[in-house]
Design a protein around this motif. Sequence first.
Motif, PDB file in Angstrom:
ATOM      1  N   GLN A 109       0.723  -1.104  -0.017  1.00  0.00           N
ATOM      2  CA  GLN A 109       0.024  -0.010  -0.057  1.00  0.00           C
ATOM      3  C   GLN A 109       0.964   1.273   0.148  1.00  0.00           C
ATOM      4  OE1 GLN A 109      -2.599  -0.152   3.494  1.00  0.00           O
ATOM      5  NE2 GLN A 109      -4.052  -1.834   2.510  1.00  0.00           N
ATOM      6  N   TYR A 113       0.719   4.469  -2.604  1.00  0.00           N
ATOM      7  CA  TYR A 113       0.534   5.632  -2.256  1.00  0.00           C
ATOM      8  C   TYR A 113       1.702   6.576  -2.716  1.00  0.00           C
ATOM      9  CZ  TYR A 113      -2.723   3.448   0.913  1.00  0.00           C
ATOM     10  OH  TYR A 113      -3.675   2.480   1.335  1.00  0.00           O
ATOM     11  N   ALA A 143      -0.800   3.907   5.176  1.00  0.00           N
ATOM     12  CA  ALA A 143      -0.207   2.488   4.946  1.00  0.00           C
ATOM     13  C   ALA A 143      -0.329   1.756   6.395  1.00  0.00           C
ATOM     14  CB  ALA A 143       1.128   2.317   4.203  1.00  0.00           C
ATOM     15  N   VAL A 173      -9.259   4.509   1.464  1.00  0.00           N
ATOM     16  CA  VAL A 173      -8.763   3.687   2.576  1.00  0.00           C
ATOM     17  C   VAL A 173      -9.652   3.691   3.723  1.00  0.00           C
ATOM     18  CG1 VAL A 173      -6.238   4.242   2.107  1.00  0.00           C
ATOM     19  CG2 VAL A 173      -7.155   5.532   3.775  1.00  0.00           C
TER      20      VAL A 173
END
Length: 291
Positions: A109, A113, A143, A173
């Motif tokens: 993740q 990003y 994350a 998210v």
Amino acid sequence: MIKLQEITFGYTRHRRLFDGLNLQLEAGRIYGLLGKNGAGKSSLLRIMTGLLYPNGGKTEVLGHIPLKRQPSFLQEVLFIPEEIYLPPISITKYLKTQSPFYPKFNEQQFRYYLTEFDITYESKLDGLSFGQRKKVLIAFALACNTRVLIMDEPTNGLDIPSKSQFRKLVSSVFEEDRLMLISTHQVRDLDNLIDAVIVLDDSEILLHQSLEDISKRLRFTTLSSVENDHRVLYAEPSLQGYTVVMEDSAQLENLTESKVDLERLFHAAIQQPERIRALFSTPSLSKAPTL
């Protein structure tokens, strides 16, 4: 998730910043915290995260007392302050030293990003601009997948495309078991992101409502004239006449309803605090039942 009861706090003995402040925040929301400079936004966030100790009252976050800063608390609560510092090391080394503190950290993740923020994974932190370092920290925070994420002026230093990307990533998210709280004076940066707003004024919670509730009681529209219209809380001139925030009413006719305008809502709350309190005096987010 976050509960503050009768919080008192002051930096000096003779002046209290908060005196009996109450606030309860629940999972499943992205809150926007708004207030003028000096209203106490940053202090409030630091009390929630255990970086400042209140003089009185009770603070609970995820069932923990923040000032104890226990590992079980720290691994589920992440705070991005307005002023950031990152060591002069590579992003890779930063991950090796920081990610172990967060059991749910996801490196895949994080890499995604960074790519979305146009940051190279192999970069060294001291070779990045302030805005780029801010994006690295935001990517890392997202994350970590903590249950509580608190950000103080996260869009400071970001250019317009990066602010749009920030809103996109935060929205992507978010999950129902998480809580996000974002403090900013750049109100428009929260457009289409938050679903509840808190206005802090004169060291008190002036407004704490969902945008859905606000849209039921206030109308954001344009009028040709505002003279002698008691329904108007805030007005500013525009090419079409006046852009206004006004009390909603069954008597209103032929007005085009618009979404909540955070900037004008903030101005209305600051200029008409008593009317705002009266309009939202019924049970609200800030008066949720005690758990």
